[in-house]
Design a protein around this motif. Structure first.
Motif, PDB file in Angstrom:
ATOM      1  N   GLU A   1      50.011  35.845  61.755  1.00 39.30           N
ATOM      2  CA  GLU A   1      50.197  36.559  60.323  1.00 39.30           C
ATOM      3  C   GLU A   1      48.617  36.731  60.180  1.00 39.30           C
ATOM      4  O   GLU A   1      48.558  38.180  59.670  1.00 39.30           O
ATOM      5  CB  GLU A   1      50.723  35.725  59.278  1.00 39.30           C
ATOM      6  N   LYS A   2      47.790  36.144  60.231  1.00 38.97           N
ATOM      7  CA  LYS A   2      46.285  36.632  59.912  1.00 38.97           C
ATOM      8  C   LYS A   2      45.898  37.470  60.868  1.00 38.97           C
ATOM      9  O   LYS A   2      45.068  38.441  60.495  1.00 38.97           O
ATOM     10  CB  LYS A   2      45.289  35.463  60.286  1.00 38.97           C
ATOM     11  N   THR A   3      46.422  37.494  62.068  1.00 36.16           N
ATOM     12  CA  THR A   3      46.024  38.534  63.136  1.00 36.16           C
ATOM     13  C   THR A   3      46.500  39.924  62.625  1.00 36.16           C
ATOM     14  O   THR A   3      45.821  40.773  62.514  1.00 36.16           O
ATOM     15  CB  THR A   3      46.585  38.446  64.594  1.00 36.16           C
ATOM     16  N   LYS A   4      47.600  39.944  62.221  1.00 40.22           N
ATOM     17  CA  LYS A   4      48.416  41.362  61.495  1.00 40.22           C
ATOM     18  C   LYS A   4      47.590  41.888  60.524  1.00 40.22           C
ATOM     19  O   LYS A   4      47.178  42.950  60.219  1.00 40.22           O
ATOM     20  CB  LYS A   4      49.753  41.121  61.413  1.00 40.22           C
ATOM     21  N   THR A   5      47.294  40.975  59.513  1.00 38.44           N
ATOM     22  CA  THR A   5      46.480  41.120  58.308  1.00 38.44           C
ATOM     23  C   THR A   5      45.016  41.736  58.604  1.00 38.44           C
ATOM     24  O   THR A   5      44.840  42.793  58.135  1.00 38.44           O
ATOM     25  CB  THR A   5      46.177  39.960  57.178  1.00 38.44           C
ATOM     26  N   ILE A   6      44.473  41.175  59.633  1.00 33.19           N
ATOM     27  CA  ILE A   6      43.071  41.777  59.859  1.00 33.19           C
ATOM     28  C   ILE A   6      43.232  43.048  60.814  1.00 33.19           C
ATOM     29  O   ILE A   6      42.260  43.952  60.449  1.00 33.19           O
ATOM     30  CB  ILE A   6      42.275  40.585  60.583  1.00 33.19           C
ATOM     31  N   ILE A   7      44.279  43.403  61.579  1.00 36.76           N
ATOM     32  CA  ILE A   7      44.311  44.575  62.148  1.00 36.76           C
ATOM     33  C   ILE A   7      44.726  45.508  61.133  1.00 36.76           C
ATOM     34  O   ILE A   7      43.930  46.523  61.155  1.00 36.76           O
ATOM     35  CB  ILE A   7      45.494  44.521  63.228  1.00 36.76           C
ATOM     36  N   GLU A   8      45.387  45.412  59.997  1.00 36.61           N
ATOM     37  CA  GLU A   8      45.568  46.093  58.805  1.00 36.61           C
ATOM     38  C   GLU A   8      44.431  46.517  58.033  1.00 36.61           C
ATOM     39  O   GLU A   8      43.989  47.737  57.771  1.00 36.61           O
ATOM     40  CB  GLU A   8      46.661  45.887  58.055  1.00 36.61           C
ATOM     41  N   LYS A   9      43.504  45.348  58.114  1.00 36.92           N
ATOM     42  CA  LYS A   9      42.183  45.703  57.270  1.00 36.92           C
ATOM     43  C   LYS A   9      41.348  46.433  58.115  1.00 36.92           C
ATOM     44  O   LYS A   9      40.699  47.327  57.528  1.00 36.92           O
ATOM     45  CB  LYS A   9      41.770  44.252  57.293  1.00 36.92           C
ATOM     46  N   ILE A  10      41.139  46.348  59.349  1.00 38.58           N
ATOM     47  CA  ILE A  10      40.355  46.957  60.234  1.00 38.58           C
ATOM     48  C   ILE A  10      40.916  48.469  60.129  1.00 38.58           C
ATOM     49  O   ILE A  10      40.055  49.578  60.160  1.00 38.58           O
ATOM     50  CB  ILE A  10      40.375  46.468  61.704  1.00 38.58           C
TER      51      ILE A  10
ATOM     52  N   ARG B   1      35.477  36.098  61.651  1.00 39.81           N
ATOM     53  CA  ARG B   1      35.124  34.746  61.451  1.00 39.81           C
ATOM     54  C   ARG B   1      35.636  34.599  60.048  1.00 39.81           C
ATOM     55  O   ARG B   1      36.092  33.484  59.496  1.00 39.81           O
ATOM     56  CB  ARG B   1      33.605  34.626  61.428  1.00 39.81           C
ATOM     57  N   GLU B   2      35.563  35.603  59.130  1.00 41.28           N
ATOM     58  CA  GLU B   2      35.783  35.294  57.646  1.00 41.28           C
ATOM     59  C   GLU B   2      37.734  35.390  57.664  1.00 41.28           C
ATOM     60  O   GLU B   2      38.069  34.698  56.757  1.00 41.28           O
ATOM     61  CB  GLU B   2      35.627  36.738  56.860  1.00 41.28           C
ATOM     62  N   ALA B   3      38.194  36.176  58.763  1.00 41.73           N
ATOM     63  CA  ALA B   3      39.718  36.052  58.720  1.00 41.73           C
ATOM     64  C   ALA B   3      40.223  34.758  59.193  1.00 41.73           C
ATOM     65  O   ALA B   3      41.259  34.209  58.636  1.00 41.73           O
ATOM     66  CB  ALA B   3      40.069  37.381  59.434  1.00 41.73           C
ATOM     67  N   PHE B   4      39.478  34.054  60.077  1.00 41.20           N
ATOM     68  CA  PHE B   4      40.118  33.088  61.039  1.00 41.20           C
ATOM     69  C   PHE B   4      39.480  31.701  60.626  1.00 41.20           C
ATOM     70  O   PHE B   4      40.097  30.745  61.179  1.00 41.20           O
ATOM     71  CB  PHE B   4      40.255  33.398  62.597  1.00 41.20           C
ATOM     72  N   GLU B   5      38.538  31.645  60.165  1.00 38.15           N
ATOM     73  CA  GLU B   5      37.899  30.566  59.662  1.00 38.15           C
ATOM     74  C   GLU B   5      37.481  30.104  58.323  1.00 38.15           C
ATOM     75  O   GLU B   5      37.376  31.229  57.439  1.00 38.15           O
ATOM     76  CB  GLU B   5      36.435  30.443  60.591  1.00 38.15           C
ATOM     77  N   GLU B   6      37.639  28.876  57.926  1.00 43.35           N
ATOM     78  CA  GLU B   6      36.946  28.386  56.752  1.00 43.35           C
ATOM     79  C   GLU B   6      35.380  28.458  56.641  1.00 43.35           C
ATOM     80  O   GLU B   6      34.719  27.914  57.332  1.00 43.35           O
ATOM     81  CB  GLU B   6      37.181  27.001  56.263  1.00 43.35           C
ATOM     82  N   VAL B   7      34.626  29.638  55.960  1.00 49.46           N
ATOM     83  CA  VAL B   7      33.420  29.753  56.056  1.00 49.46           C
ATOM     84  C   VAL B   7      32.370  29.379  54.772  1.00 49.46           C
ATOM     85  O   VAL B   7      33.048  29.656  53.542  1.00 49.46           O
ATOM     86  CB  VAL B   7      33.036  31.372  56.353  1.00 49.46           C
TER      87      VAL B   7
END
Length: 536
Positions: free
Chosen positions: A354-363, A385-391
């Motif tokens: 789901e995060k992958t789909k979200t970041i694709i749409e953001k890009i 890194r912001e999309a997939f990790e706690e930073v």
């Protein structure tokens, strides 16, 4: 493995005739050493009879024990004179080279029009000049200028010119497509015929006026030529010479000829890019084999396939020529692109579909706004890194102010930056030779006391691209910033209708990326949105 093919690199001579290329003696020396390390057989350094810079190169190169034969360039003796007293031929001899290339006329039209002499005198010029070099134990190559045009217009005379060079003891007879207008089938047919008539080895020298220099060279080799003359990156007069960066891997990997020593082919990409830097000529990203995009993949279907097997969309393994595979992320990206880039960064996203789909749409949304991440891998890495990790938030930007004043004929730029680092507010100001430089200086000044390694990086390139030309000075712009330090180079992007704001965003991303890799921590800057607000 088929026959050996001998490579004569003329980047230092014919390549310098390209528009915008000028090499000092130091430049030539550096390039010659790089070419020798690559493994070419001949390095044509220039014409010792034409200028002092080439004379200096030939003198200095004697101090190096090269494997390649340093080769001088010149022309046949002047008409109605003697080779023994010809100034240019004498300078070739005194240069101390092991080999020399002499260009001479093989087209009767050129003999009458350019030389304005008789056909018989031109043949004597060829014979006397080659014989003179051989008397001084110099390997002699006869470059038959305009040979293919001459052959098509007066076959007997073109062959007579070659025979004169052969009779004088030439080691190589090089057929030149000087105007670059011959087609591959013509090249193959003519070289085949010529090879049957003569016993001296044949070379090929082509130009790229019809975008056929590489194809014509390969056709000549197939017909029996065994020496290739060309340049790195195809530099040369008009549309350039035959590009050795394409010819060598085609011959070695596709046609099974032996051109370079074993394993040296892997140095081709680094050699091409090194020479591009020395020559100060931008290298096309799409250049075959050695270009930055030669093995770059953007379409989602392509990326999905190469993750299963690279052969699906790559004609060779890029490592064979020293290049590497690249996955691009853009509005055309699919989930495979994102996964590939994330894996490259060591991120585990197997459970983050789901995060992958979200970041694709953001890009895709960001690219619709004008961003491009193909040339800004550092900004893309920060997004992922912001999309997939706690930073961890290392610093927060609270405000930025710019002051520009023209006084006493000078324009002064001052930037004031207020940031928060672990609850501590830092307020700094700095001047610069422009607004971007002032912003850069102020941000660094604020951070250096907390992150001293930031002094080790610097901005190495800055590009601005207008996105909406029709909006004139109110148009949205895209800024690409390239930064260098700690044995690395990275690029970041910013977009805004305000060029200073776009520059600021790219600068901030550059600093974030640097700190991420210097401090080995993940960070995030809290801003109102992707672009952030600048308080004026």
């Amino acid at each position: 493995m088929n026959d050996n093919i001998f490579i004569l690199d003329t980047t230092l001579r014919d390549g310098t005739q390209g528009e915008g290329i000028s090499l000092s003696a130091d430049d030539k020396l550096k390039i010659a050493l790089k070419l020798d390390a690559l493994g070419v057989h001949y390095i044509e350094g220039g014409n010792p009879g034409s200028n002092s810079k080439d004379i200096e190169f030939f003198q200095r190169i004697k101090d190096y024990n090269l494997n390649a034969k340093i080769t001088a360039f010149g022309s046949t003796r002047r008409k109605n004179s003697n080779a023994e007293t010809d100034a240019n031929l004498l300078k070739i001899v005194t240069s101390g080279v092991q080999a020399a290339t002499l260009v001479g006329k093989s087209w009767d039209f050129h003999v009458h029009t350019a030389l304005q002499t008789t056909l018989e005198e031109n043949l004597a010029m060829i014979y006397d000049s080659i014989a003179f070099l051989k008397q001084h134990e110099i390997e002699a190559m006869y470059d038959a200028e305009h040979f293919f045009d001459g052959f098509k217009n007066n076959q007997d005379y073109a062959l007579a010119a070659l025979r004169k060079a052969q009779d004088a003891g030439a080691n190589w007879l090089v057929l030149c497509d000087t105007n670059g207008g011959t087609l591959p089938d013509e090249i193959q047919e003519i070289v085949t015929y010529v090879k049957e008539q003569l016993h001296v080895p044949i070379g090929i020298h082509t130009h790229n006026d019809c975008e056929l220099a590489v194809a014509n060279t390969l056709a000549a080799i197939k017909a029996g030529a065994r020496q290739v003359q060309g340049t790195i990156n195809g530099y040369g007069e008009r549309c350039g010479n035959a590009n050795l960066c394409s010819i060598i891997p085609n011959l070695q990997l596709k046609m099974n000829y032996n051109c370079l020593p074993e394993n040296n082919l892997a140095a081709l990409t680094s050699t091409a890019r090194y020479i591009s830097e020395i020559a100060n000529v931008h290298m096309p990203v799409g250049q075959p084999y050695v270009g930055n995009a030669a093995f770059a993949h953007k379409g989602g279907i392509h990326v999905s396939a190469i993750l299963k097997d690279a052969k699906t969309y790559e004609h060779i393994a890029p490592e064979l020529v020293g290049n590497k595979q690249r996955i691009l992320v853009s509005e055309l990206a699919g989930q495979s692109n994102i996964i590939s880039k994330a894996v490259e960064m060591g991120l585990d996203i197997n459970t983050n579909n789901e995060k992958t789909k979200t970041i694709i749409e953001k890009i895709k949304d960001l690219e619709h706004q004008g961003y491009q991440f193909e040339g800004a891998d550092a900004s893309l890495e920060l997004l992922l890194r912001e999309a997939f990790e706690e930073v961890k938030t290392l610093f927060t930007i609270e405000s930025v102010k710019m002051h520009i004043e023209k006084t006493n004929g000078s324009m002064i730029s001052e930037a004031i930056v207020k940031i928060n680092i672990d609850g501590q507010q830092v307020y700094t100001a700095a001047e610069g030779n422009g607004p971007v430089n002032a912003l850069d200086n102020a941000l660094r000044k604020a951070l250096v006391q907390f992150y001293p390694n930031i002094e080790k990086i610097h901005l190495s390139d800055y590009k601005v691209r207008v996105i909406d030309e029709k909006d004139a000075t109110a148009a949205k712009v895209r800024v690409l910033v390239e930064s260098t330090g700690l044995n690395n180079t990275w690029s970041t992007v910013g977009v805004s209708s305000n060029v200073i704001e776009a520059s600021w965003e790219a600068l901030v991303d550059s600093i974030r990326y640097a700190l991420l890799h210097m401090e080995k921590v993940d960070l995030k800057i809290e801003t109102t949105d992707r672009i952030g607000l600048i308080n004026h």
